[in-house]
Design a protein around this motif. Sequence first.
Motif, mmCIF file in Angstrom:
data_model
loop_
_atom_site.group_PDB
_atom_site.id
_atom_site.type_symbol
_atom_site.label_atom_id
_atom_site.label_comp_id
_atom_site.label_asym_id
_atom_site.label_seq_id
_atom_site.Cartn_x
_atom_site.Cartn_y
_atom_site.Cartn_z
ATOM 1 N N PHE A 114 0.846 -1.206 0.000
ATOM 2 C CA PHE A 114 0.000 0.000 0.000
ATOM 3 C C PHE A 114 0.879 1.253 0.000
ATOM 4 O O PHE A 114 0.597 2.219 -0.717
ATOM 5 C CB PHE A 114 -0.925 0.029 1.221
ATOM 6 N N GLY A 137 0.970 4.123 -2.614
ATOM 7 C CA GLY A 137 0.770 5.509 -2.194
ATOM 8 C C GLY A 137 1.837 6.440 -2.742
ATOM 9 O O GLY A 137 1.575 7.584 -3.094
ATOM 10 N N VAL A 138 3.082 5.912 -2.850
ATOM 11 C CA VAL A 138 4.189 6.740 -3.348
ATOM 12 C C VAL A 138 4.166 6.806 -4.875
ATOM 13 O O VAL A 138 4.367 7.868 -5.465
ATOM 14 C CB VAL A 138 5.527 6.169 -2.835
ATOM 15 N N LEU A 192 -15.684 1.435 -12.166
ATOM 16 C CA LEU A 192 -16.203 1.323 -10.790
ATOM 17 C C LEU A 192 -17.348 0.328 -10.618
ATOM 18 O O LEU A 192 -17.365 -0.405 -9.627
ATOM 19 C CB LEU A 192 -16.606 2.701 -10.264
ATOM 20 N N PRO A 193 -18.311 0.260 -11.563
ATOM 21 C CA PRO A 193 -19.368 -0.760 -11.370
ATOM 22 C C PRO A 193 -18.793 -2.167 -11.249
ATOM 23 O O PRO A 193 -19.256 -2.958 -10.416
ATOM 24 C CB PRO A 193 -20.222 -0.606 -12.637
ATOM 25 N N VAL A 206 -15.829 -2.932 -10.060
ATOM 26 C CA VAL A 206 -15.209 -3.024 -8.735
ATOM 27 C C VAL A 206 -16.274 -3.203 -7.661
ATOM 28 O O VAL A 206 -16.092 -3.960 -6.697
ATOM 29 C CB VAL A 206 -14.359 -1.762 -8.444
ATOM 30 N N ALA A 207 -17.427 -2.520 -7.852
ATOM 31 C CA ALA A 207 -18.510 -2.643 -6.872
ATOM 32 C C ALA A 207 -19.024 -4.074 -6.823
ATOM 33 O O ALA A 207 -19.239 -4.638 -5.747
ATOM 34 C CB ALA A 207 -19.637 -1.673 -7.234
ATOM 35 N N ILE A 232 -11.039 -3.906 1.661
ATOM 36 C CA ILE A 232 -11.607 -2.592 2.010
ATOM 37 C C ILE A 232 -10.580 -1.508 1.695
ATOM 38 O O ILE A 232 -10.889 -0.487 1.088
ATOM 39 C CB ILE A 232 -11.987 -2.523 3.506
ATOM 40 N N GLY A 233 -9.319 -1.781 2.108
ATOM 41 C CA GLY A 233 -8.249 -0.828 1.810
ATOM 42 C C GLY A 233 -8.052 -0.666 0.319
ATOM 43 O O GLY A 233 -7.850 0.446 -0.183
ATOM 44 N N PHE A 267 -10.246 -1.206 -2.306
ATOM 45 C CA PHE A 267 -11.259 -0.469 -3.073
ATOM 46 C C PHE A 267 -11.342 0.987 -2.642
ATOM 47 O O PHE A 267 -11.660 1.856 -3.462
ATOM 48 C CB PHE A 267 -12.623 -1.191 -3.069
ATOM 49 N N SER A 268 -11.034 1.269 -1.345
ATOM 50 C CA SER A 268 -11.083 2.675 -0.909
ATOM 51 C C SER A 268 -9.879 3.449 -1.424
ATOM 52 O O SER A 268 -10.019 4.476 -2.091
ATOM 53 C CB SER A 268 -11.118 2.755 0.615
ATOM 54 N N PHE A 269 -8.689 2.921 -1.123
ATOM 55 C CA PHE A 269 -7.454 3.679 -1.353
ATOM 56 C C PHE A 269 -7.060 3.651 -2.827
ATOM 57 O O PHE A 269 -6.575 4.652 -3.370
ATOM 58 C CB PHE A 269 -6.344 3.091 -0.479
ATOM 59 N N LEU A 271 -11.401 3.899 -5.443
ATOM 60 C CA LEU A 271 -12.224 5.092 -5.261
ATOM 61 C C LEU A 271 -11.368 6.359 -5.261
ATOM 62 O O LEU A 271 -11.683 7.321 -5.963
ATOM 63 C CB LEU A 271 -13.041 4.974 -3.972
ATOM 64 N N MET A 272 -10.261 6.345 -4.506
ATOM 65 C CA MET A 272 -9.396 7.527 -4.475
ATOM 66 C C MET A 272 -8.775 7.769 -5.849
ATOM 67 O O MET A 272 -8.545 8.907 -6.245
ATOM 68 C CB MET A 272 -8.288 7.350 -3.430
ATOM 69 N N LEU A 324 -11.260 9.373 -8.078
ATOM 70 C CA LEU A 324 -11.484 10.727 -7.575
ATOM 71 C C LEU A 324 -10.449 11.698 -8.153
ATOM 72 O O LEU A 324 -10.729 12.863 -8.370
ATOM 73 C CB LEU A 324 -11.398 10.700 -6.048
ATOM 74 N N PHE A 328 -18.989 4.266 -2.544
ATOM 75 C CA PHE A 328 -19.181 4.067 -3.988
ATOM 76 C C PHE A 328 -20.180 5.090 -4.528
ATOM 77 O O PHE A 328 -19.960 5.692 -5.590
ATOM 78 C CB PHE A 328 -19.659 2.645 -4.285
ATOM 79 N N MET A 336 -19.353 7.699 -7.454
ATOM 80 C CA MET A 336 -20.027 7.502 -8.736
ATOM 81 C C MET A 336 -21.085 8.576 -8.983
ATOM 82 O O MET A 336 -21.398 8.865 -10.130
ATOM 83 C CB MET A 336 -20.655 6.095 -8.783
ATOM 84 N N ILE A 378 -14.289 8.898 2.359
ATOM 85 C CA ILE A 378 -13.969 7.528 1.916
ATOM 86 C C ILE A 378 -13.032 6.859 2.917
ATOM 87 O O ILE A 378 -13.265 5.731 3.371
ATOM 88 C CB ILE A 378 -13.306 7.539 0.524
#
Lengths: 210, 136
Positions: A49, A53-54, A71-72, A74-75, A197-198, A200-202, A205-206, A209, B51, B55, B69
């Motif tokens: 991770f 991150g780097v 994303l769908p 990944v969901a 969890i780490g 898909f979030s880090f 999703l990030m 973003l 999500f 999204m 998040i």
Amino acid sequence: MSASVSPASDGEKVVFYLEKDEHAHAGSSTALGFWLYLMSDCLIFAVLFACYGVLGRSYAAGPTPKELFDLPLVAVNTAMLLFSSITYGFAMLQMEGGKKWGTLFWLGVTGLFGVAFIGLELYEFNHLIHEGAGPWRSAFLSSFFTLVGTHGLHVSFGILWLVVLMIQVAHRGLIEDNRRRLMCLSLFWHFLDVIWIGVFSFVYLMGVLG
Amino acid sequence: MSAEAARADGHAAHGADGGNWHDDHGAAPHGSFRSYMTGFVLAAILTIIPFALVMGDVFSDTRVTAFVIMALAVVQIVVHMIYFLHMNSRAEGGWTMLALIFTLVVVVITLAGSIWVMYHMNANMMLMPHDMRNMD
């Protein structure tokens, strides 16, 4: 000094007690040992991770997460892993109820969710590589494939372990050894969901973003 | 899988397991049907929110979204630890909890340290516009 010797001088027999039975419960020490293994595995993921991150923003003029990640998909993947966690929980409840076939049924369902997860992940990797976004493209993609791939490898070996345990349970029933093994695999399986969890979030999703 | 069947199975298992709940042979702590379902519902909610935020482009400021998040991820990890991994401070005489805390400390140092140090190194190694002019 003299105080500790005095009981013997009273003619009483000196008896030593061990605080605990030396023949420790096998299941208990296994649980702690397996937990320590998971913690060391956790450190492997922490390093991966940190690596992501780097390097996660070094695109080398290549594709960015926003362009690549779906994303769908990944969901759906996340749902597969979460469903497999709860079905493993049901398998453990069946095991505690001493129901062999119920345990096998829920282990089977867990395995199918695991296979679905791995299948979707391989589909995603294949898609990325065909788009020219393989691990060689940029530091971002190298660290992405290493982190997510390591998690995927863990899940794959978890499925292999699950199949082996299903055969063991089918042949020998819910004996003490198999219960202990199922308990270890349950820790492993839920631990992989925690790592996800780490991921898909880090990562996803990030990344989307920006 | 039918939810009804799952519930019925789970309750049966829960009922049967009620007797050996206080079995203190040092066996790993385990959950009940109710605790697994609580964990599952909480985890599902904590997954759907981030999500949906990304999204649906809910916040115009991406920093707010990023913070939410990561905060929800931490909460979800705690939920998994409690309801799926059955972490508590008593299991194995507290040694699992101690190992977990030690690991978390190392993880935080590794993650925060790497990202902090490497971010500053990147910033300091970056060629500034006036450096580029001097290069000619």
